[in-house]
Motif scaffolding. Structure first.
Motif, PDB file in Angstrom:
ATOM      1  N   ASN A  25       0.853  -1.192   0.000  1.00  0.00           N
ATOM      2  CA  ASN A  25       0.000   0.000   0.000  1.00  0.00           C
ATOM      3  C   ASN A  25       0.883   1.234   0.000  1.00  0.00           C
ATOM      4  O   ASN A  25       1.784   1.353   0.839  1.00  0.00           O
ATOM      5  CB  ASN A  25      -0.922  -0.008   1.211  1.00  0.00           C
ATOM      6  N   HIS A  26       0.644   2.141  -0.936  1.00  0.00           N
ATOM      7  CA  HIS A  26       1.508   3.313  -1.038  1.00  0.00           C
ATOM      8  C   HIS A  26       0.771   4.520  -1.601  1.00  0.00           C
ATOM      9  O   HIS A  26      -0.289   4.398  -2.199  1.00  0.00           O
ATOM     10  CB  HIS A  26       2.759   3.016  -1.861  1.00  0.00           C
ATOM     11  N   VAL A  27       1.391   5.673  -1.393  1.00  0.00           N
ATOM     12  CA  VAL A  27       0.839   6.971  -1.796  1.00  0.00           C
ATOM     13  C   VAL A  27       1.948   7.766  -2.470  1.00  0.00           C
ATOM     14  O   VAL A  27       3.089   7.768  -2.002  1.00  0.00           O
ATOM     15  CB  VAL A  27       0.338   7.762  -0.555  1.00  0.00           C
ATOM     16  N   ALA A  40       5.557   4.216   1.231  1.00  0.00           N
ATOM     17  CA  ALA A  40       5.185   2.841   0.906  1.00  0.00           C
ATOM     18  C   ALA A  40       5.187   1.925   2.125  1.00  0.00           C
ATOM     19  O   ALA A  40       5.755   2.262   3.165  1.00  0.00           O
ATOM     20  CB  ALA A  40       6.130   2.288  -0.159  1.00  0.00           C
ATOM     21  N   HIS A  41       4.586   0.758   1.951  1.00  0.00           N
ATOM     22  CA  HIS A  41       4.421  -0.314   2.942  1.00  0.00           C
ATOM     23  C   HIS A  41       3.420   0.068   4.028  1.00  0.00           C
ATOM     24  O   HIS A  41       3.502  -0.397   5.157  1.00  0.00           O
ATOM     25  CB  HIS A  41       5.765  -0.738   3.555  1.00  0.00           C
ATOM     26  N   LEU A  42       2.464   0.924   3.673  1.00  0.00           N
ATOM     27  CA  LEU A  42       1.504   1.422   4.650  1.00  0.00           C
ATOM     28  C   LEU A  42       0.463   0.365   5.037  1.00  0.00           C
ATOM     29  O   LEU A  42       0.009  -0.407   4.201  1.00  0.00           O
ATOM     30  CB  LEU A  42       0.785   2.652   4.091  1.00  0.00           C
ATOM     31  N   ALA A  62       2.246   3.457   9.159  1.00  0.00           N
ATOM     32  CA  ALA A  62       3.298   2.542   8.715  1.00  0.00           C
ATOM     33  C   ALA A  62       2.870   1.103   8.924  1.00  0.00           C
ATOM     34  O   ALA A  62       2.142   0.781   9.862  1.00  0.00           O
ATOM     35  CB  ALA A  62       4.595   2.824   9.478  1.00  0.00           C
ATOM     36  N   GLY A  63       3.320   0.245   8.044  1.00  0.00           N
ATOM     37  CA  GLY A  63       2.963  -1.163   8.138  1.00  0.00           C
ATOM     38  C   GLY A  63       4.026  -2.047   7.549  1.00  0.00           C
ATOM     39  O   GLY A  63       5.203  -1.688   7.510  1.00  0.00           O
ATOM     40  N   MET A  64       3.597  -3.213   7.057  1.00  0.00           N
ATOM     41  CA  MET A  64       4.541  -4.130   6.417  1.00  0.00           C
ATOM     42  C   MET A  64       3.874  -4.812   5.229  1.00  0.00           C
ATOM     43  O   MET A  64       3.927  -6.023   5.083  1.00  0.00           O
ATOM     44  CB  MET A  64       5.148  -5.119   7.399  1.00  0.00           C
ATOM     45  N   THR A  65       3.221  -4.012   4.367  1.00  0.00           N
ATOM     46  CA  THR A  65       2.613  -4.550   3.163  1.00  0.00           C
ATOM     47  C   THR A  65       3.657  -4.630   2.057  1.00  0.00           C
ATOM     48  O   THR A  65       4.697  -3.976   2.119  1.00  0.00           O
ATOM     49  CB  THR A  65       1.422  -3.681   2.720  1.00  0.00           C
ATOM     50  N   ASN A  70       9.527  -6.175   7.510  1.00  0.00           N
ATOM     51  CA  ASN A  70       9.115  -5.789   8.863  1.00  0.00           C
ATOM     52  C   ASN A  70       8.406  -4.440   8.781  1.00  0.00           C
ATOM     53  O   ASN A  70       8.395  -3.797   7.755  1.00  0.00           O
ATOM     54  CB  ASN A  70      10.299  -5.749   9.837  1.00  0.00           C
ATOM     55  N   ARG A  71       7.831  -4.016   9.890  1.00  0.00           N
ATOM     56  CA  ARG A  71       7.057  -2.768   9.893  1.00  0.00           C
ATOM     57  C   ARG A  71       7.994  -1.572   9.751  1.00  0.00           C
ATOM     58  O   ARG A  71       8.899  -1.379  10.564  1.00  0.00           O
ATOM     59  CB  ARG A  71       6.269  -2.667  11.209  1.00  0.00           C
ATOM     60  N   HIS A  72       7.755  -0.801   8.704  1.00  0.00           N
ATOM     61  CA  HIS A  72       8.535   0.415   8.494  1.00  0.00           C
ATOM     62  C   HIS A  72       7.878   1.261   7.409  1.00  0.00           C
ATOM     63  O   HIS A  72       6.947   0.820   6.740  1.00  0.00           O
ATOM     64  CB  HIS A  72       9.985   0.095   8.098  1.00  0.00           C
ATOM     65  N   LEU A  73       8.360   2.467   7.230  1.00  0.00           N
ATOM     66  CA  LEU A  73       7.917   3.361   6.169  1.00  0.00           C
ATOM     67  C   LEU A  73       9.037   3.484   5.150  1.00  0.00           C
ATOM     68  O   LEU A  73      10.183   3.788   5.504  1.00  0.00           O
ATOM     69  CB  LEU A  73       7.587   4.753   6.730  1.00  0.00           C
TER      70      LEU A  73
END
Length: 87
Positions: A25-27, A40-42, A62-65, A70-73
């Motif tokens: 998921n990104h913007v 990205a990786h939201l 922030a997420g890990m998509t 791992n969870r980061h932006l």
């Protein structure tokens, strides 16, 4: 910096490492002066294409998509226009 949301990908699901060209998921946000930013990786996105955003305004969580590991932006700053969408 302030700008306008240009593209949102929010169809990534857990474990889909290829989603959103591996960004998950990104913007993207277009800024004055011919630059755009990518977030990205939201896990969650709170803006939509065409939205005007201000400096420091939250656009998501922030997420890990995608291929995050791992969870980061993932943040990137580019000059010019995005050549294609990141899907």
């Amino acid at each position: 910096a302030p700008g306008r949301v240009g593209f949102v990908f929010d169809a990534s699901t857990p474990g889909d490492f290829e989603a959103g060209a591996r960004f998950g998921n990104h913007v993207t946000i277009a800024h004055e002066g011919g630059c755009y930013t990518l977030y990205a990786h939201l896990r969650e996105i709170t803006v939509r294409p065409g939205d005007r955003v201000e400096a420091a305004q939250p656009i998501g969580v922030a997420g890990m998509t995608g291929a995050a590991g791992n969870r980061h932006l993932h943040f990137a700053l580019h000059r010019g226009e995005p050549a294609v969408s990141m899907t």
